[in-house]
Design a protein around this motif. Structure first.
Motif, PDB file in Angstrom:
ATOM      1  N   ARG A  12     -32.353 -24.941  57.960  1.00 27.67           N
ATOM      2  CA  ARG A  12     -32.844 -23.593  58.245  1.00 27.67           C
ATOM      3  C   ARG A  12     -32.257 -22.564  57.277  1.00 27.67           C
ATOM      4  O   ARG A  12     -32.827 -21.496  57.056  1.00 27.67           O
ATOM      5  N   VAL A  13     -31.079 -22.873  56.723  1.00 24.81           N
ATOM      6  CA  VAL A  13     -30.469 -21.994  55.719  1.00 24.81           C
ATOM      7  C   VAL A  13     -30.716 -22.557  54.308  1.00 24.81           C
ATOM      8  O   VAL A  13     -30.981 -21.814  53.362  1.00 24.81           O
ATOM      9  N   ILE A  14     -30.638 -23.891  54.200  1.00 26.45           N
ATOM     10  CA  ILE A  14     -30.797 -24.525  52.881  1.00 26.45           C
ATOM     11  C   ILE A  14     -32.173 -24.183  52.277  1.00 26.45           C
ATOM     12  O   ILE A  14     -32.278 -23.835  51.102  1.00 26.45           O
ATOM     13  N   PRO A  25     -35.148 -12.638  44.731  1.00 26.88           N
ATOM     14  CA  PRO A  25     -35.306 -12.087  46.083  1.00 26.88           C
ATOM     15  C   PRO A  25     -36.480 -12.757  46.785  1.00 26.88           C
ATOM     16  O   PRO A  25     -37.402 -13.211  46.118  1.00 26.88           O
ATOM     17  N   ILE A  26     -36.440 -12.838  48.105  1.00 30.91           N
ATOM     18  CA  ILE A  26     -37.572 -13.392  48.848  1.00 30.91           C
ATOM     19  C   ILE A  26     -37.928 -12.490  50.031  1.00 30.91           C
ATOM     20  O   ILE A  26     -37.122 -11.651  50.448  1.00 30.91           O
ATOM     21  N   VAL A  27     -39.107 -12.753  50.566  1.00 35.10           N
ATOM     22  CA  VAL A  27     -39.493 -12.144  51.838  1.00 35.10           C
ATOM     23  C   VAL A  27     -39.612 -13.328  52.781  1.00 35.10           C
ATOM     24  O   VAL A  27     -40.371 -14.263  52.526  1.00 35.10           O
ATOM     25  N   TYR A  28     -38.819 -13.327  53.846  1.00 35.87           N
ATOM     26  CA  TYR A  28     -38.722 -14.529  54.661  1.00 35.87           C
ATOM     27  C   TYR A  28     -38.897 -14.218  56.143  1.00 35.87           C
ATOM     28  O   TYR A  28     -38.321 -13.252  56.649  1.00 35.87           O
ATOM     29  N   ALA A  29     -39.679 -15.049  56.808  1.00 36.36           N
ATOM     30  CA  ALA A  29     -39.840 -14.934  58.267  1.00 36.36           C
ATOM     31  C   ALA A  29     -39.270 -16.210  58.875  1.00 36.36           C
ATOM     32  O   ALA A  29     -39.922 -17.259  58.855  1.00 36.36           O
ATOM     33  N   PRO A  30     -38.021 -16.185  59.373  1.00 32.25           N
ATOM     34  CA  PRO A  30     -37.409 -17.416  59.894  1.00 32.25           C
ATOM     35  C   PRO A  30     -38.228 -17.978  61.070  1.00 32.25           C
ATOM     36  O   PRO A  30     -38.656 -17.221  61.939  1.00 32.25           O
ATOM     37  N   HIS A  42     -37.025 -19.817  63.408  1.00 26.13           N
ATOM     38  CA  HIS A  42     -36.196 -19.780  64.621  1.00 26.13           C
ATOM     39  C   HIS A  42     -35.650 -18.369  64.794  1.00 26.13           C
ATOM     40  O   HIS A  42     -35.390 -17.706  63.811  1.00 26.13           O
ATOM     41  N   ALA A  43     -35.441 -17.968  66.047  1.00 25.61           N
ATOM     42  CA  ALA A  43     -34.744 -16.699  66.274  1.00 25.61           C
ATOM     43  C   ALA A  43     -33.271 -16.968  65.991  1.00 25.61           C
ATOM     44  O   ALA A  43     -32.578 -17.532  66.818  1.00 25.61           O
ATOM     45  N   SER A  44     -32.799 -16.615  64.800  1.00 20.50           N
ATOM     46  CA  SER A  44     -31.418 -16.943  64.442  1.00 20.50           C
ATOM     47  C   SER A  44     -30.772 -15.854  63.602  1.00 20.50           C
ATOM     48  O   SER A  44     -31.193 -15.581  62.473  1.00 20.50           O
ATOM     49  N   ALA A  45     -29.716 -15.257  64.154  1.00 23.91           N
ATOM     50  CA  ALA A  45     -28.974 -14.235  63.410  1.00 23.91           C
ATOM     51  C   ALA A  45     -28.227 -14.862  62.247  1.00 23.91           C
ATOM     52  O   ALA A  45     -27.980 -14.207  61.225  1.00 23.91           O
ATOM     53  N   GLN A  46     -27.868 -16.127  62.392  1.00 25.09           N
ATOM     54  CA  GLN A  46     -27.145 -16.779  61.296  1.00 25.09           C
ATOM     55  C   GLN A  46     -28.051 -16.937  60.089  1.00 25.09           C
ATOM     56  O   GLN A  46     -27.646 -16.702  58.949  1.00 25.09           O
ATOM     57  N   VAL A  47     -29.303 -17.329  60.329  1.00 21.51           N
ATOM     58  CA  VAL A  47     -30.243 -17.491  59.211  1.00 21.51           C
ATOM     59  C   VAL A  47     -30.532 -16.122  58.585  1.00 21.51           C
ATOM     60  O   VAL A  47     -30.459 -15.953  57.367  1.00 21.51           O
ATOM     61  N   LYS A  48     -30.843 -15.144  59.440  1.00 19.69           N
ATOM     62  CA  LYS A  48     -31.111 -13.789  58.920  1.00 19.69           C
ATOM     63  C   LYS A  48     -29.940 -13.307  58.067  1.00 19.69           C
ATOM     64  O   LYS A  48     -30.126 -12.809  56.950  1.00 19.69           O
ATOM     65  N   SER A  49     -28.724 -13.504  58.581  1.00 19.88           N
ATOM     66  CA  SER A  49     -27.544 -12.988  57.890  1.00 19.88           C
ATOM     67  C   SER A  49     -27.310 -13.711  56.573  1.00 19.88           C
ATOM     68  O   SER A  49     -26.958 -13.088  55.567  1.00 19.88           O
ATOM     69  N   ALA A  50     -27.501 -15.032  56.578  1.00 22.19           N
ATOM     70  CA  ALA A  50     -27.291 -15.795  55.339  1.00 22.19           C
ATOM     71  C   ALA A  50     -28.226 -15.282  54.244  1.00 22.19           C
ATOM     72  O   ALA A  50     -27.829 -15.109  53.088  1.00 22.19           O
ATOM     73  N   ARG A  61     -38.049 -10.916  58.054  1.00 28.63           N
ATOM     74  CA  ARG A  61     -38.933 -10.384  59.093  1.00 28.63           C
ATOM     75  C   ARG A  61     -38.761 -11.224  60.349  1.00 28.63           C
ATOM     76  O   ARG A  61     -39.032 -12.433  60.335  1.00 28.63           O
ATOM     77  N   GLU A  62     -38.290 -10.578  61.416  1.00 26.40           N
ATOM     78  CA  GLU A  62     -38.053 -11.299  62.679  1.00 26.40           C
ATOM     79  C   GLU A  62     -39.084 -10.888  63.717  1.00 26.40           C
ATOM     80  O   GLU A  62     -39.293  -9.687  63.914  1.00 26.40           O
TER      81      GLU A  62
END
Ligand code: S3P
Length: 444
Positions: free
Chosen positions: A131-133, A163-168, A170-178, A193-194
């Motif tokens: 999810r982060v990789i 730079p990217i525009v990313y919609a994770p 999973h609802a994950s603060a860790q992914v957003k933060s990374a 974008r969450e």
């Protein structure tokens, strides 16, 4: 006394009473060390949680070149290296049990032209890192991971991240933060974008360290954008108290035959207060009083006393704001009258343990009717104290351990946990604080 690596039993007590200062928030403590290490100048942090997870983030920041020094209990000084100043570590970075430390640091290192090996304990090495990789690889980092996208892994960052525009997904603060932290090292604007809002401490703290960030709210989403290659300036900050840790002591008061507990200095943030909303709807009648601000967050004093509780269906929309509180919710639900149902919480399967399986077995060994669902669980409340008497397998999960010990304070018979060592990862003073409010916790 520190919780040691032993079997501990929690015996029923007639009264849970007192006032405790909540330990520093774990999420904010990790972020304070990371951002202070990336800032220019010397930051001073007070109220830092000295749990193992956070200490490992501090060690990793030191290995990357920041000067991290403990001045006294909870008081730390960090001389930062600047947003592009990290150096390659000579040894593997060991994150122990910490998903937050490892995933956020992957984002930090991605924006530096250095190579680092990430390792962790058995629980962390079983957790998904793709999810982060994947998004970091899209930005230009190179990751060689163990099979299934797990730790140990080697990450090679770049001074030229895209730079990217990313919609994770999973609802994950860790992914957003990374991604936001990687975005700090990218050339241009990176957006996340969450559709379900997760804890926003990274955004708040980045702004506190002087970063420019924009937040756009739409009806069904929230997009955070950071422009890369910004400078962070050193700060003096106090970490507010951890609502996830406070939840254990407050719950002990709610289920006690004679409970009244006050927790001081607790962080109050809509992305973290789902448990308090839910327990209020169950009938808890919590008291809350605003007491100021710290690290860009509001702080409150929370008070809970014995209350008759009613089971409920937890609204799915509230799940991200209480993602760490489902083990203790399981305990509370077992004392309530009626059924409590949790759905839309499949993320619990990939926490420090499979928390759906672990919660259900914790309840069942204590005589409570509970059932697993793929994305949640169902608890039939006992309408009062559940039987207890069980030996709970914690699966090396600190939140299962603490939840079971809370259950033992008010069940009909004592509750024992197979291992208390992991409590150190998030709440080293837990056993002391529980005893201070009247719990009877003893090595078995
Ligand atoms: C955290 C985010 C959550 C939470 C964890 C801390 C953070 O994890 O469970 O304890 O500090 O960002 P996810 O991002 O996996 O939901």
């Amino acid at each position: 006394m520190k919780a040691c690596s032993s079997v501990i039993t929690s015996y029923p007590v007639p009264r849970i009473f007192g006032s405790v200062r909540a330990p520093g928030d774990k999420s904010c403590s990790h972020r304070a060390l990371l951002l202070a290490g990336l800032a220019s100048g010397t930051s001073e942090i007070s109220g830092l949680l000295e749990g193992e997870d956070v200490l490992r983030t501090g060690d990793a920041m030191s290995a990357l070149g920041a000067q991290v020094e403990r001045l006294g209990l909870g008081n730390w000084q960090v001389k930062g290296v600047g947003t592009d100043g990290l150096r390659a570590p000579t040894n593997a970075l060991d994150f122990g049990n910490s998903g937050t430390g490892s995933r956020l640091m992957m984002g930090v290192i991605a924006g530096h032209p250095i190579k680092a090996q990430f390792v962790g304990d058995a629980s962390l090495s079983a957790r998904p890192m793709n999810r982060v990789i994947h998004p970091l690889s899209d930005m230009g980092a190179v990751v060689e991971a163990s099979s299934g996208g797990r730790l140990p892994l080697i990450l090679t960052g770049s001074s030229n991240l895209k730079p990217i525009v990313y919609a994770p997904p999973h609802a994950s603060a860790q992914v957003k933060s990374a991604i936001l932290l990687a975005g700090l090292g990218a050339s241009g604007a990176t957006s996340v974008r969450e559709t379900r809002m997760t804890r926003d401490h990274t955004e708040r703290m980045l702004m506190g360290f002087g970063a420019e960030l924009s937040v756009m709210r739409e009806a069904d989403a929230r997009t955070v954008t950071i422009v890369g290659r910004q400078r962070l300036s050193a700060q003096k900050l106090t970490v507010p108290g951890d609502p996830s840790s406070a939840a254990f002591l407050l719950t002990a008061a709610l289920i006690s035959p004679d409970g009244d507990v006050t927790l001081e200095g607790v962080l109050s943030n809509e992305t973290r207060d789902g448990y308090f909303q839910v327990v209020d709807r169950m009938g808890a009648g919590l008291g809350a009083e605003e007491v100021g601000e710290a690290a860009g967050e509001r702080m409150i004093t929370l008070q809970a006393s014995t209350a008759p509780l009613q089971g409920l269906d937890v609204p799915e929309a509230v799940v991200p704001a209480m993602i760490d509180e489902f083990p203790i919710l399981g305990v509370l639900a077992s004392f309530a009258t009626g059924t409590t149902r949790v759905t839309g919480a499949g993320e619990l399967r990939v926490k420090e343990s499979d928390r759906i399986g672990a919660v259900v077995s914790m309840l069942r060994v204590n005589g409570v009717e509970a059932e697993e669902r793929e994305d949640g669980f169902i608890v039939e409340g006992c309408g009062g104290p559940p039987p207890g008497g069980g030996l709970v397998e914690t699966h090396h999960d600190h939140r299962i351990a603490m939840s079971a010990l809370v259950m033992g304070t008010a069940a009909k018979a004592p509750v024992t946990i197979d291992e208390a060592a992991m409590i150190q990862t998030s709440y080293p003073a837990f056993v002391d604080d529980m005893r201070a409010i009247g719990a009877d916790l003893r090595p078995a």
